[in-house]
Enzyme design. Structure first.
Site, PDB file in Angstrom:
ATOM      1  N   HIS A 189       1.578 -11.850  14.144  1.00  0.00           N
ATOM      2  CA  HIS A 189       2.393 -12.012  15.037  1.00  0.00           C
ATOM      3  C   HIS A 189       2.548 -13.351  15.782  1.00  0.00           C
ATOM      4  CE1 HIS A 189       6.277 -11.633  17.090  1.00  0.00           C
ATOM      5  NE2 HIS A 189       6.061 -10.846  18.412  1.00  0.00           N
ATOM      6  N   THR A 224       0.880  -1.201  -0.252  1.00  0.00           N
ATOM      7  CA  THR A 224       0.288  -0.402  -0.033  1.00  0.00           C
ATOM      8  C   THR A 224       0.782   1.069  -0.089  1.00  0.00           C
ATOM      9  OG1 THR A 224      -1.616   1.194   1.154  1.00  0.00           O
ATOM     10  CG2 THR A 224      -0.341  -0.288   2.551  1.00  0.00           C
TER      11      THR A 224
END
Length: 610
Positions: free
Chosen positions: A580, A523
């Site tokens: 994560h 992005t």
């Protein structure tokens, strides 16, 4: 030999589709590759062509019904099969003529005829969806897509006490996927409206109750002038026939009924009602007879009248060039911007006319937005984006790592090659292709960033290809088309593909496959000057890279001869948000380090032909 029409696979992850509209009816002749029906999925709305020439002998899946990929939608027979289908119609026409002499009994044959023509199929539908005749038939909110759970009633085309035919448009419904008309499941009288306009209900909720044809007798004296309405709609069965001249006088004959509104036929409500209930004049190619505008729903015509938009001047982005609600809203927004354009232009003029004696002249102020002080309903696309962003944060454990990269060498190469690059490849050379190339090369070295995790199955999939999603800012909201096998492309190939998907996104020309199958997303948050942000992961991916604005700053450098010196350099921040659960902080740092080394080295001469 009969040919089966099946639901095609309209995208990699699409497993089912909803029939939104049949362009042909049973008994109609259809040519090979001629549009046969319209199908809506959670990815795209499209037309399904006929696989063969012949006669549409049977429709298996009705409008607003959902079928899985590969399911049979209809059956097309040979031309010889049309003779038996036409014979019952010819036999029923003489019986329909005497019925006009008895207005009280006129509605009864209308309710019986659909059951007599295809006795093996249409008798089953009332049996499965109808309540007992004394209580009426329940009209429920259909499932208009795989992920659609609710819909909003935007407009009722019939009112309580009105007579309605089977499959006649009854109301309009809007979801986050499609705006469509809901047909009546049976013929009869609209006894009760359960959900008023602008209210949202879940799929399966009861919308209205329709009584049997006999139950309409008590209400018949009140709407007596509407006895002409069935006559105007009677040619509906012959709508696909080429006799367009015969249908034009009938809407005109019905026009004297709403005389008070005849002065403004385009903007007034009665004109919209004529279009809504007069869907019969639409020909097989989707055009409205006597009008150069492609077929539009009554909802679109209503919006166009409210916003003063001329439909004849719009180019539709829907199926077959159909004008959609968003096209009207976009045109209205552009008209407002054009109307507000003189205001900013007047500000510099006023500043120029101000006294020049003062050293501190006031800078021109930007014109205020017309949205100030307004409360508007959340668009379906914005509501969908909101849900998906929240879901992404709830599903995965997200955090962001940021590094600073010196792209001075890339900037110099770009300035040197951008003119020739535009001439050779036809697209401008921005910084984005350099970032994309460095990212896909790093994905090969760090597979955990290019993976997907399934905790329920206890597995992680390391993808063997780099399918790069490119976040594009469009009028409808943030859309992420995918560049498949981006790792196989060079700098020029990536530049052309990025420009191509961005253009097709903003012009609503994406196919279902164009927005499916991404493994990693890029992005460009710096396109509007942002230094960096913390982007949200596009599920089911595990990472997204945000590229900030390239700016020149004073940077401390170590020179072997001069020692530490301060020099202007082109700098950029790269922000990697990652899951994560599968990507550790060290993995993210190593990935960003690989990208940084590739960009700071600046060895792109071969890709640029230098």
């Amino acid at each position: 030999m009969p040919v089966s029409v099946t639901m095609p696979r309209l995208g990699e992850s699409v497993t089912e589709g909803t029939v939104t509209r049949w362009l042909k009816q049973e008994g109609d002749h259809v040519e090979a590759d001629e549009p046969l029906l319209e199908v809506s999925t959670d990815k795209v709305d499209t037309e399904i062509p006929s696989p063969a020439a012949g006669v549409l002998t049977r429709i298996v899946v009705q409008e607003d019904e959902t079928a899985e990929v590969g399911a049979e939608l209809a059956v097309i027979g040979g031309d010889s099969d049309s003779a038996p289908a036409d014979a019952p119609e010819a036999a029923e026409e003489p019986a329909a003529a005497p019925a006009e002499e008895e207005p009280a009994a006129e509605e009864e044959p209308a309710g019986v005829e659909p059951e007599q023509e295809p006795s093996s199929e249409e008798v089953e539908e009332p049996a499965s969806s109808s309540a007992p005749s004394g209580e009426g038939t329940s009209v429920k909110m259909p499932a208009l897509g795989e992920s659609v759970t609710e819909g909003t009633v935007t407009r009722w085309l019939k009112q309580v006490g009105d007579s309605v035919e089977a499959d006649e448009p009854l109301l309009e419904v809007s979801t986050d996927k499609v705006d469509t008309e809901i047909p009546s499941p049976v013929a009869g009288t609209l006894l009760e409206i359960k959900v008023p306009e602008d209210e949202t209900v879940e799929v399966g909720a009861e919308l209205a109750v329709i009584g049997s044809a006999g139950a309409s007798a008590p209400a018949a004296p009140a709407p007596a002038p509407k006895a002409e309405a069935p006559k105007a709609e009677a040619p509906k069965a012959a709508a696909p026939a080429p006799k367009a001249e015969e249908k034009q006088p009938e809407p005109k004959a019905a026009a004297p009924e709403p005389q008070p509104a005849a002065a403004a036929p385009v903007q007034a409500g009665p004109a919209t009602n004529v279009t809504a209930t007069g869907s019969a004049p639409a020909s097989g190619n989707g055009k409205v007879e006597g009008d150069d505008v492609a077929y539009v729903t009554p909802l679109v015509r209503k919006l166009a009248a409210e916003h003063g938009v001329n439909l004849a001047q719009l180019s539709g982005t829907g199926v077959g060039g159909r004008i959609r609600k968003q096209d009207v809203l976009d045109a209205a927004a552009k008209a407002k911007e054009a109307a507000a354009a003189p205001a900013p232009a007047a500000a510099p003029a006023a500043a120029a006319a101000a006294p020049t004696g003062g050293a501190t002249a006031a800078a021109p102020k930007a014109a205020p937005s017309p949205l100030r002080g307004q409360t508007q309903k959340l668009t379906r696309m914005r509501a969908l984006i909101a849900r998906r962003m929240v879901e992404s944060l709830q599903i995965s454990a997200q955090l962001t790592t940021v590094v600073e990269v010196d792209v001075t060498k890339v900037a110099k190469l770009r300035d040197k090659a951008k003119a020739q690059f535009l001439t050779t490849h036809g697209v401008k050379l921005s910084f984005l292709p350099f970032f994309a190339l460095a990212a896909v090369e790093a994905l090969r070295v760090h597979p955990s960033v290019n993976s997907s995790i399934d905790l329920e199955a206890g597995t992680v999939t390391y993808h063997d290809a780099e399918h790069l999603g490119m976040a594009v800012d469009s009028d409808k909201g943030l859309i992420v088309p995918v560049i498949k096998n981006a790792g196989d492309l060079n700098l020029a190939g990536l530049a052309k593909r990025i420009a191509d998907v961005a253009d097709r996104t903003r012009n609503n020309k994406l196919s279902p496959d164009d927005i499916a199958g991404g493994t990693f997303t890029l992005t460009n948050t710096g396109s509007r000057g942002a230094l960096f942000d913390t982007p949200i992961i596009n599920q089911p991916q595990v990472a997204i890279l945000g590229t900030g604005a390239v700016v020149k700053r004073a940077v401390v450098l170590s020179d072997p001869e001069l020692g530490e010196v301060i020099a202007p350099r082109s700098m950029v921040y790269l922000a990697l948000s990652y899951d994560h659960r599968i990507v550790d902080g060290a993995d993210a740092a190593r990935f960003l380090g690989t990208v940084k080394e590739r960009l700071e080295a600046g060895h792109f001469e071969a890709d640029l032909g230098l």
